[in-house]
Scaffold this motif. Sequence first.
Motif, PDB file in Angstrom:
ATOM      1  N   GLY A  67      79.571  31.220 -38.045  1.00  0.00           N
ATOM      2  CA  GLY A  67      80.776  32.697 -36.837  1.00  0.00           C
ATOM      3  C   GLY A  67      79.973  33.824 -37.440  1.00  0.00           C
ATOM      4  O   GLY A  67      79.910  34.067 -39.156  1.00  0.00           O
ATOM      5  N   VAL A  68      79.389  34.773 -36.510  1.00  0.00           N
ATOM      6  CA  VAL A  68      79.471  35.694 -37.065  1.00  0.00           C
ATOM      7  C   VAL A  68      80.137  36.995 -36.176  1.00  0.00           C
ATOM      8  O   VAL A  68      81.022  37.165 -35.518  1.00  0.00           O
ATOM      9  N   ALA A  69      80.869  37.980 -36.993  1.00  0.00           N
ATOM     10  CA  ALA A  69      81.308  39.541 -36.716  1.00  0.00           C
ATOM     11  C   ALA A  69      81.211  40.252 -36.813  1.00  0.00           C
ATOM     12  O   ALA A  69      80.891  40.520 -37.929  1.00  0.00           O
ATOM     13  N   VAL A  70      81.912  41.506 -35.960  1.00  0.00           N
ATOM     14  CA  VAL A  70      81.377  43.534 -36.892  1.00  0.00           C
ATOM     15  C   VAL A  70      82.181  43.602 -36.124  1.00  0.00           C
ATOM     16  O   VAL A  70      82.491  43.740 -34.967  1.00  0.00           O
ATOM     17  N   PHE A  71      82.797  44.623 -36.490  1.00  0.00           N
ATOM     18  CA  PHE A  71      84.131  45.788 -36.598  1.00  0.00           C
ATOM     19  C   PHE A  71      84.123  47.039 -37.164  1.00  0.00           C
ATOM     20  O   PHE A  71      83.363  46.744 -38.092  1.00  0.00           O
ATOM     21  N   SER A  72      84.098  47.356 -36.331  1.00  0.00           N
ATOM     22  CA  SER A  72      82.956  48.606 -36.246  1.00  0.00           C
ATOM     23  C   SER A  72      84.624  50.353 -35.844  1.00  0.00           C
ATOM     24  O   SER A  72      85.673  49.764 -35.160  1.00  0.00           O
ATOM     25  N   ARG A  73      84.693  51.196 -36.621  1.00  0.00           N
ATOM     26  CA  ARG A  73      85.279  52.402 -36.681  1.00  0.00           C
ATOM     27  C   ARG A  73      85.169  52.734 -34.498  1.00  0.00           C
ATOM     28  O   ARG A  73      85.865  53.894 -34.710  1.00  0.00           O
ATOM     29  N   LEU A  74      83.587  52.791 -35.030  1.00  0.00           N
ATOM     30  CA  LEU A  74      83.082  54.140 -33.849  1.00  0.00           C
ATOM     31  C   LEU A  74      82.199  52.614 -32.873  1.00  0.00           C
ATOM     32  O   LEU A  74      82.740  51.737 -33.021  1.00  0.00           O
ATOM     33  N   PRO A  75      82.246  53.606 -31.747  1.00  0.00           N
ATOM     34  CA  PRO A  75      81.863  52.447 -30.518  1.00  0.00           C
ATOM     35  C   PRO A  75      80.249  52.266 -30.823  1.00  0.00           C
ATOM     36  O   PRO A  75      80.054  52.378 -31.065  1.00  0.00           O
ATOM     37  N   ILE A  76      80.470  50.707 -30.457  1.00  0.00           N
ATOM     38  CA  ILE A  76      79.302  49.562 -30.066  1.00  0.00           C
ATOM     39  C   ILE A  76      79.379  48.858 -28.875  1.00  0.00           C
ATOM     40  O   ILE A  76      80.505  49.059 -28.273  1.00  0.00           O
ATOM     41  N   GLU A  77      78.533  48.880 -28.606  1.00  0.00           N
ATOM     42  CA  GLU A  77      78.021  47.713 -27.891  1.00  0.00           C
ATOM     43  C   GLU A  77      77.500  46.414 -28.189  1.00  0.00           C
ATOM     44  O   GLU A  77      76.871  46.556 -29.330  1.00  0.00           O
ATOM     45  N   ASP A  78      77.785  45.379 -27.338  1.00  0.00           N
ATOM     46  CA  ASP A  78      76.914  44.146 -27.474  1.00  0.00           C
ATOM     47  C   ASP A  78      75.703  43.503 -27.486  1.00  0.00           C
ATOM     48  O   ASP A  78      75.745  43.996 -26.514  1.00  0.00           O
ATOM     49  N   ALA A  79      74.853  43.384 -28.608  1.00  0.00           N
ATOM     50  CA  ALA A  79      73.281  43.330 -27.210  1.00  0.00           C
ATOM     51  C   ALA A  79      73.067  42.217 -28.227  1.00  0.00           C
ATOM     52  O   ALA A  79      71.809  42.177 -27.511  1.00  0.00           O
ATOM     53  N   GLY A  80      73.776  41.186 -27.625  1.00  0.00           N
ATOM     54  CA  GLY A  80      73.342  39.858 -27.174  1.00  0.00           C
ATOM     55  C   GLY A  80      73.266  39.285 -28.775  1.00  0.00           C
ATOM     56  O   GLY A  80      73.518  39.793 -30.095  1.00  0.00           O
ATOM     57  N   SER A  81      72.300  37.792 -28.826  1.00  0.00           N
ATOM     58  CA  SER A  81      71.977  37.235 -30.075  1.00  0.00           C
ATOM     59  C   SER A  81      70.999  36.030 -30.047  1.00  0.00           C
ATOM     60  O   SER A  81      71.111  35.825 -28.901  1.00  0.00           O
ATOM     61  N   ILE A  82      71.212  35.528 -30.603  1.00  0.00           N
ATOM     62  CA  ILE A  82      69.696  34.348 -30.105  1.00  0.00           C
ATOM     63  C   ILE A  82      70.157  32.656 -30.766  1.00  0.00           C
ATOM     64  O   ILE A  82      70.977  32.804 -31.922  1.00  0.00           O
ATOM     65  N   ASP A  83      69.782  32.363 -30.821  1.00  0.00           N
ATOM     66  CA  ASP A  83      70.185  30.700 -30.951  1.00  0.00           C
ATOM     67  C   ASP A  83      68.802  30.209 -31.505  1.00  0.00           C
ATOM     68  O   ASP A  83      67.885  29.720 -30.999  1.00  0.00           O
ATOM     69  N   TRP A  84      69.244  30.613 -32.470  1.00  0.00           N
ATOM     70  CA  TRP A  84      67.712  29.776 -33.990  1.00  0.00           C
ATOM     71  C   TRP A  84      68.029  28.308 -33.620  1.00  0.00           C
ATOM     72  O   TRP A  84      69.162  27.981 -33.704  1.00  0.00           O
ATOM     73  N   CYS A  85      66.427  28.568 -33.430  1.00  0.00           N
ATOM     74  CA  CYS A  85      66.646  26.883 -33.944  1.00  0.00           C
ATOM     75  C   CYS A  85      66.840  25.771 -32.708  1.00  0.00           C
ATOM     76  O   CYS A  85      66.712  24.528 -32.911  1.00  0.00           O
ATOM     77  N   GLY A  86      67.322  26.917 -31.362  1.00  0.00           N
ATOM     78  CA  GLY A  86      68.174  26.035 -30.742  1.00  0.00           C
ATOM     79  C   GLY A  86      69.521  24.720 -31.086  1.00  0.00           C
ATOM     80  O   GLY A  86      69.546  24.388 -30.063  1.00  0.00           O
TER      81      GLY A  86
END
Length: 262
Positions: A67-86
């Motif tokens: 599990g990973v998460a990004v929390f921000s006070r500034l506007p951010i956009e979801d830029a996707g994710s990579i399924d490392w090693c499938g």
Amino acid sequence: MPITIATWNINSVRLRAELVARFLAEESPDVLCLQETKSPVDKIPFEIFAELGYTHAVARGQKGYNGVAVFSRLPIEDAGSIDWCGKGDARHVAARLPGGVLLHNLYIPAGGDEADPAVNPKFAHKLDFLDELARWGEGLRDPAILVGDLNIAPLEDDVWSHKQLLKVVSHTPIEVERLARAQGEGGWTDVTRAHIPAPEKLYSWWSYRARDWEAADRGRRLDHIWSRGDVPAVPGSSRILRDWRGAEKPSDHVPVMASFDI
């Protein structure tokens, strides 16, 4: 615009939500990246952090681990994710920061206890992951920031004893070499070490197994902030916040911070 980014393997965001909230209130980074949140996305306590001004978030989650998460006070956009090693693991999420710079939040596998890929599938997975990271880096062209628990202490001064840990997973020569290759292929700069050069000892993780972690001080620098391209880090801004290891019910990792002029 200066942006301060913190990264922290929190070892369960729901268990340590109050600790995270206190950190945000006291240290006030613009962006906080967490790893090992150990929670499905719909059960992450976003509302606790939103009350402190962190109203923007992107995350990938699993029940009970990763599990990973990004929390921000500034506007951010979801830029996707990579399924490392499938494998379908929630080990990466990317966010687009103001100004367009991509921020990658990464959790590399720990690798188990035995540093032999022939007998330890977890270690083989870790090496495969690092190889994929290097191949991915070859294709990068744009400025970016990468943070997270990379689960490798690359330098001799990133561990409490280089000689005693040479055969211990997280500091073995093969891991260090693979991480260096991934760093080189991606053109990444180790921001923390650029600001706090060796031979100063730097650690971001201390085992729960130590009776007195502070007195023993057998740490490793497993948590990193990297940048590539035209993403100028504010000189001397990187810090490892050791005191958070002494908090009540702490993570075994502590936050690492750096600021960038984006």
